[in-house]
Motif scaffolding. Structure first.
Motif, short mmCIF file in Angstrom:
data_model
loop_
_atom_site.label_atom_id
_atom_site.label_comp_id
_atom_site.label_asym_id
_atom_site.label_seq_id
_atom_site.Cartn_x
_atom_site.Cartn_y
_atom_site.Cartn_z
N ASN A 154 79.66 51.62 62.11
CA ASN A 154 80.17 52.60 63.08
C ASN A 154 79.18 52.89 64.21
O ASN A 154 79.27 53.92 64.85
CB ASN A 154 80.56 53.91 62.38
N GLY A 155 78.24 51.99 64.43
CA GLY A 155 77.25 52.17 65.49
C GLY A 155 77.79 51.69 66.83
O GLY A 155 78.87 51.09 66.91
N ILE A 156 77.04 51.96 67.88
CA ILE A 156 77.45 51.52 69.21
C ILE A 156 77.24 50.02 69.34
O ILE A 156 76.43 49.43 68.64
CB ILE A 156 76.68 52.27 70.32
N ASP A 157 78.01 49.41 70.21
CA ASP A 157 77.91 47.97 70.44
C ASP A 157 76.56 47.68 71.09
O ASP A 157 76.22 48.27 72.10
CB ASP A 157 79.06 47.51 71.34
N ARG A 158 75.79 46.79 70.48
CA ARG A 158 74.45 46.49 70.96
C ARG A 158 74.28 45.00 71.18
O ARG A 158 74.97 44.19 70.57
CB ARG A 158 73.40 46.97 69.97
N ILE A 159 73.36 44.66 72.06
CA ILE A 159 72.97 43.26 72.27
C ILE A 159 71.52 43.15 71.83
O ILE A 159 70.65 43.87 72.32
CB ILE A 159 73.14 42.85 73.75
N THR A 160 71.28 42.27 70.86
CA THR A 160 69.94 42.06 70.32
C THR A 160 69.50 40.64 70.67
O THR A 160 70.21 39.68 70.38
CB THR A 160 69.92 42.24 68.79
N VAL A 161 68.37 40.53 71.32
CA VAL A 161 67.79 39.24 71.68
C VAL A 161 66.55 39.05 70.81
O VAL A 161 65.76 39.98 70.66
CB VAL A 161 67.39 39.22 73.18
N TYR A 162 66.41 37.85 70.23
CA TYR A 162 65.25 37.63 69.36
C TYR A 162 64.66 36.25 69.58
O TYR A 162 65.31 35.34 70.08
CB TYR A 162 65.63 37.82 67.89
N LEU A 163 63.38 36.11 69.20
CA LEU A 163 62.64 34.86 69.38
C LEU A 163 61.56 34.76 68.31
O LEU A 163 60.83 35.72 68.07
CB LEU A 163 62.00 34.83 70.77
N MET A 164 61.45 33.60 67.67
CA MET A 164 60.39 33.36 66.69
C MET A 164 59.09 33.07 67.45
O MET A 164 59.09 32.38 68.46
CB MET A 164 60.71 32.17 65.79
N LEU A 165 57.99 33.61 66.96
CA LEU A 165 56.70 33.41 67.59
C LEU A 165 56.00 32.17 67.05
O LEU A 165 55.70 32.10 65.86
CB LEU A 165 55.80 34.63 67.38
#
Length: 80
Positions: free
Chosen positions: A39-50
Motif C-alpha cells: 500500500n505504499g506510494i509508487d516508487r522508482i528504484t535505481v540500483y547498481l552493483m559496485l
C-alpha cells in the motif's frame, strides 16, 4: 510499545528488505518501478552493483516527484 506490522497494514522491515534484495540480486544494475511497501506510494528504484562485489547502491524516489518537472515542461510546451 511499538506498532506491529499488522497494525501498520504492511510487511515488517525484514520482509520488505528481503523482497527488495531478491529483486535487486537478479542483475548487476537495473530499475524497479513499484511500491517498496504494501500500500505504499509508487516508487522508482535505481540500483547498481559496485565493482563486481556483492554490494549494491540504490536510490528510491516517489514516481510523482521524479516526473513532476517533466509534467510541468509538457504543460508549458502544450500551451505554446
Amino acid at each position: 510499545m511499538g506498532i506491529s506490522s499488522a497494525e501498520r497494514g504492511g510487511p515488517n522491515g525484514p520482509d520488505v528488505g528481503t523482497d527488495l534484495i531478491s529483486k535487486i540480486g537478479q542483475s548487476a544494475a537495473g530499475i524497479i518501478r513499484a511500491p517498496i511497501t504494501a500500500n505504499g506510494i509508487d516508487r522508482i528504484t535505481v540500483y547498481l552493483m559496485l565493482a563486481e562485489h556483492p554490494v549494491y547502491v540504490s536510490l528510491s524516489l516517489a514516481r510523482s516527484e521524479i516526473l513532476k518537472k517533466w509534467y510541468i515542461t509538457l504543460i508549458v510546451f502544450m500551451i505554446w
